[in-house]
Design a protein around this motif. Structure first.
Motif, PDB file in Angstrom:
ATOM      1  N   UNK A  57      -2.152 -10.071  -5.980  1.00  0.00           N
ATOM      2  CA  UNK A  57      -1.220  -9.529  -4.996  1.00  0.00           C
ATOM      3  C   UNK A  57      -1.599  -8.085  -4.648  1.00  0.00           C
ATOM      4  N   UNK A  58      -1.997  -7.329  -5.666  1.00  0.00           N
ATOM      5  CA  UNK A  58      -2.420  -5.944  -5.435  1.00  0.00           C
ATOM      6  C   UNK A  58      -3.695  -5.889  -4.598  1.00  0.00           C
ATOM      7  N   UNK A  59      -4.646  -6.800  -4.901  1.00  0.00           N
ATOM      8  CA  UNK A  59      -5.857  -6.851  -4.072  1.00  0.00           C
ATOM      9  C   UNK A  59      -5.501  -7.083  -2.606  1.00  0.00           C
ATOM     10  N   UNK A  60      -4.516  -7.937  -2.371  1.00  0.00           N
ATOM     11  CA  UNK A  60      -4.114  -8.220  -0.996  1.00  0.00           C
ATOM     12  C   UNK A  60      -3.502  -7.016  -0.311  1.00  0.00           C
ATOM     13  N   UNK A  61      -2.602  -6.314  -1.016  1.00  0.00           N
ATOM     14  CA  UNK A  61      -1.994  -5.105  -0.439  1.00  0.00           C
ATOM     15  C   UNK A  61      -3.081  -4.107  -0.074  1.00  0.00           C
ATOM     16  N   UNK A  62      -3.994  -3.883  -1.007  1.00  0.00           N
ATOM     17  CA  UNK A  62      -5.062  -2.911  -0.784  1.00  0.00           C
ATOM     18  C   UNK A  62      -5.970  -3.363   0.363  1.00  0.00           C
ATOM     19  N   UNK A  96      -3.477  -3.965 -12.457  1.00  0.00           N
ATOM     20  CA  UNK A  96      -2.788  -4.429 -11.249  1.00  0.00           C
ATOM     21  C   UNK A  96      -1.891  -3.327 -10.705  1.00  0.00           C
ATOM     22  N   UNK A  97      -1.233  -2.602 -11.607  1.00  0.00           N
ATOM     23  CA  UNK A  97      -0.361  -1.505 -11.177  1.00  0.00           C
ATOM     24  C   UNK A  97      -1.148  -0.442 -10.432  1.00  0.00           C
ATOM     25  N   UNK A  98      -2.298  -0.053 -10.981  1.00  0.00           N
ATOM     26  CA  UNK A  98      -3.075   1.025 -10.364  1.00  0.00           C
ATOM     27  C   UNK A  98      -3.695   0.585  -9.041  1.00  0.00           C
ATOM     28  N   UNK A  99      -4.144  -0.667  -8.961  1.00  0.00           N
ATOM     29  CA  UNK A  99      -4.655  -1.161  -7.687  1.00  0.00           C
ATOM     30  C   UNK A  99      -3.549  -1.182  -6.639  1.00  0.00           C
ATOM     31  N   UNK A 100      -2.348  -1.606  -7.057  1.00  0.00           N
ATOM     32  CA  UNK A 100      -1.216  -1.640  -6.123  1.00  0.00           C
ATOM     33  C   UNK A 100      -0.825  -0.231  -5.687  1.00  0.00           C
ATOM     34  N   UNK A 101      -0.857   0.718  -6.609  1.00  0.00           N
ATOM     35  CA  UNK A 101      -0.538   2.111  -6.269  1.00  0.00           C
ATOM     36  C   UNK A 101      -1.440   2.598  -5.143  1.00  0.00           C
ATOM     37  N   UNK A 102      -2.736   2.355  -5.292  1.00  0.00           N
ATOM     38  CA  UNK A 102      -3.674   2.798  -4.250  1.00  0.00           C
ATOM     39  C   UNK A 102      -3.450   2.050  -2.944  1.00  0.00           C
ATOM     40  N   UNK A 103      -3.136   0.760  -3.034  1.00  0.00           N
ATOM     41  CA  UNK A 103      -2.837   0.009  -1.822  1.00  0.00           C
ATOM     42  C   UNK A 103      -1.611   0.535  -1.110  1.00  0.00           C
ATOM     43  N   UNK A 104      -0.584   0.896  -1.878  1.00  0.00           N
ATOM     44  CA  UNK A 104       0.641   1.436  -1.282  1.00  0.00           C
ATOM     45  C   UNK A 104       0.398   2.807  -0.652  1.00  0.00           C
ATOM     46  N   UNK A 105      -0.437   3.608  -1.291  1.00  0.00           N
ATOM     47  CA  UNK A 105      -0.780   4.909  -0.696  1.00  0.00           C
ATOM     48  C   UNK A 105      -1.504   4.691   0.629  1.00  0.00           C
ATOM     49  N   UNK A 106      -2.452   3.745   0.652  1.00  0.00           N
ATOM     50  CA  UNK A 106      -3.151   3.441   1.893  1.00  0.00           C
ATOM     51  C   UNK A 106      -2.193   2.922   2.958  1.00  0.00           C
ATOM     52  N   UNK A 107      -1.238   2.088   2.546  1.00  0.00           N
ATOM     53  CA  UNK A 107      -0.251   1.568   3.491  1.00  0.00           C
ATOM     54  C   UNK A 107       0.606   2.700   4.041  1.00  0.00           C
ATOM     55  N   UNK A 108       0.973   3.640   3.174  1.00  0.00           N
ATOM     56  CA  UNK A 108       1.726   4.814   3.629  1.00  0.00           C
ATOM     57  C   UNK A 108       0.936   5.589   4.676  1.00  0.00           C
ATOM     58  N   UNK A 109      -0.357   5.752   4.433  1.00  0.00           N
ATOM     59  CA  UNK A 109      -1.198   6.466   5.401  1.00  0.00           C
ATOM     60  C   UNK A 109      -1.298   5.708   6.722  1.00  0.00           C
ATOM     61  N   UNK A 110      -1.364   4.379   6.635  1.00  0.00           N
ATOM     62  CA  UNK A 110      -1.392   3.578   7.862  1.00  0.00           C
ATOM     63  C   UNK A 110      -0.119   3.783   8.670  1.00  0.00           C
ATOM     64  N   UNK A 111       1.028   3.762   8.004  1.00  0.00           N
ATOM     65  CA  UNK A 111       2.305   3.948   8.706  1.00  0.00           C
ATOM     66  C   UNK A 111       2.341   5.304   9.405  1.00  0.00           C
ATOM     67  N   UNK A 112       1.816   6.300   8.746  1.00  0.00           N
ATOM     68  CA  UNK A 112       1.834   7.650   9.325  1.00  0.00           C
ATOM     69  C   UNK A 112       0.845   7.786  10.476  1.00  0.00           C
ATOM     70  N   UNK A 113      -0.177   6.911  10.511  1.00  0.00           N
ATOM     71  CA  UNK A 113      -1.197   7.008  11.561  1.00  0.00           C
ATOM     72  C   UNK A 113      -0.787   6.307  12.851  1.00  0.00           C
ATOM     73  N   UNK A 114       0.330   5.571  12.806  1.00  0.00           N
ATOM     74  CA  UNK A 114       0.768   4.856  13.999  1.00  0.00           C
ATOM     75  C   UNK A 114       1.182   5.832  15.094  1.00  0.00           C
ATOM     76  N   UNK A 115       1.252   5.341  16.295  1.00  0.00           N
ATOM     77  CA  UNK A 115       1.705   6.169  17.408  1.00  0.00           C
ATOM     78  C   UNK A 115       2.900   5.495  18.080  1.00  0.00           C
ATOM     79  N   UNK A 116       4.118   6.026  17.896  1.00  0.00           N
ATOM     80  CA  UNK A 116       4.448   7.209  17.092  1.00  0.00           C
ATOM     81  C   UNK A 116       4.414   6.892  15.606  1.00  0.00           C
TER      82      UNK A 116
END
Length: 412
Positions: A256-261, A321-341
């Motif tokens: 599941x973490x691999x998928x999020x990432x 799995x926790x650490x992979x998910x953490x990095x995936x969530x950080x990347x997802x956070x960055x994606x959300x912030x990169x949207x316009x708006x």
């Protein structure tokens, strides 16, 4: 799409109350002197002939070493490159930064021949990690360029256009075409090589594989199957099952973490599935998979080996799995912030969830006396390989610290 993260935030509030109310603090262990000390101690004592740490024993926490031609061999040299990046982020002395870079290059050397000949199959993407890191330091490094391109060619050669995926595991019957969720992590090498060569076919293979993974690995509730087996001749799905999870209908947490990432990957705009294609389904899938992961955590927030495994006998945790998910969530956070708006609410939610997950699981897994940074990892529970330190868990732990510093959320 916004309903997904709003709904997830409401459900998660009952499990992790700080999320959505106040920003949690990252764990201080991320920048403990022990991080550099332990990694350096391992780096200065390489086995002869060359071998790579993969996981520890369960008692003393000493590394067990494996031949270079193993899917995990790229993670330790990649960790050395991550500490070189940290040295720059944290303004460590130039000599210190140079030492980490030299160690990263030295530990990558035994991987170089694998670019021409390996038995790793689909996991060449993981082997490429230190070479991709080298290109961030020196974009003209010919050895790294060659390695990345050859690894990408290896993965592309496993693509079946009828199935629309790269093959994961080889099978006795070649008609049985098995694809695992882990392969979402290997797509990056295709994008990197495409950016180096201009070969759009590599990019198209990655996109096709991601599309099929969305379609056949991810369930309607956002959970995932570990393995999908296709008919190589017709492209039809034959079976969906697990190899490392509890059951065929359960959700193995690291998968599941691999998928999020994989669906959130925003290493750079040219490497991101979503940022490159602007295909909203990738972002939606990352959100759905993150929602399932976060809302199915137990009340203590510790990531179990499988979300649906019974509590009796006690199910092991998986810090990797926790650490992979953490990095995936950080990347997802960055994606959300990169949207316009920008989706600031969604970005903040995923970032807070990542930091909360990081803190809780680090507290449980931190072992000062072990050679690994973290314990409580599960390599393969059906085979009884659990409660260990794991090299990829350590890598993602170091990477999480680097990301938080680069985002201005932590100081060194």
């Amino acid at each position: 799409m916004r309903m997904l993260w709003c709904s997830a935030a409401l459900r998660l509030a009952f499990l992790l109350p700080t999320i959505g109310t106040s920003a949690p603090s990252p764990p201080t262990e991320l920048f403990s002197p022990l991080v550099a000390e332990k990694v350096l101690r391992t780096a200065l004592s390489p086995p002869t002939p060359a071998q790579y740490p993969q996981y520890t024993d369960r008692a003393a926490g000493d590394w067990l070493y494996f031949a270079p031609d193993t899917w995990t061999s790229g993670f330790f040299p990649a960790t050395l490159y991550a500490l070189h990046a940290r040295a720059q982020l944290c303004r460590w002395p130039a000599a210190n930064a140079a030492q980490w870079l030299a160690l990263g290059r030295r530990w990558s050397a035994a991987e170089v021949p694998l670019a021409a000949d390996n038995t790793v199959g689909h996991d060449v993407g993981f082997l490429s990690y230190p070479f991709v890191a080298e290109l961030a330091v020196n974009p003209h490094n010919a050895t790294a360029i060659t390695a990345v391109n050859r690894f990408a060619s290896d993965l592309a050669a496993r693509f079946n256009p009828v199935v629309g995926c790269t093959r994961s595991w080889d099978t006795p019957n070649p008609v049985d075409f098995e694809v695992i969720i882990d392969n979402m992590m290997n797509l990056e090498v295709l994008f990197v090589s495409a950016s180096l060569t201009g070969n759009k076919t590599l990019q198209n293979i990655a996109i096709s594989h991601a599309n099929k993974t969305m379609q056949n690995h991810v369930r309607p509730d956002g959970s995932s199957f570990h393995v999908v087996e296709y008919n190589a001749t017709t492209g039809d799905v034959i079976a969906r099952f697990t190899a490392q999870g509890y059951s065929n209908s359960s959700t193995w947490s690291r998968g599941q973490a691999w998928g999020i990432y994989g669906f959130s990957n925003s290493t750079s705009p040219t490497l991101s599935l979503y940022m490159h294609t602007q295909h909203p389904d990738y972002l939606t899938t990352a959100r759905r998979m993150a929602s399932y992961f976060l809302t199915h955590l137990p009340s203590d927030g510790i990531v179990p080996w499988d979300f649906n495994a019974p509590l009796t006998p006690p199910r092991p945790a998986d810090s990797s799995a926790a650490m992979a998910a953490v990095n995936g969530l950080i990347l997802l956070s960055q994606q959300e912030r990169s949207l316009s708006p920008p989706n600031i609410t969604g970005s903040t939610y995923y970032l807070n969830a990542a930091i909360q997950l990081l803190g809780v699981n680090t507290k449980l897994a931190w072992r000062p006396a072990w050679q690994s940074l973290l314990a409580n990892g599960t390599v393969n529970n059906p085979e009884g390989n659990n409660l260990t330190g794991i090299v990829y868990g350590d890598y993602f732990f170091v990477q999480a610290g680097n990301e938080l510093v680069s985002m201005g959320l932590m100081s060194c």
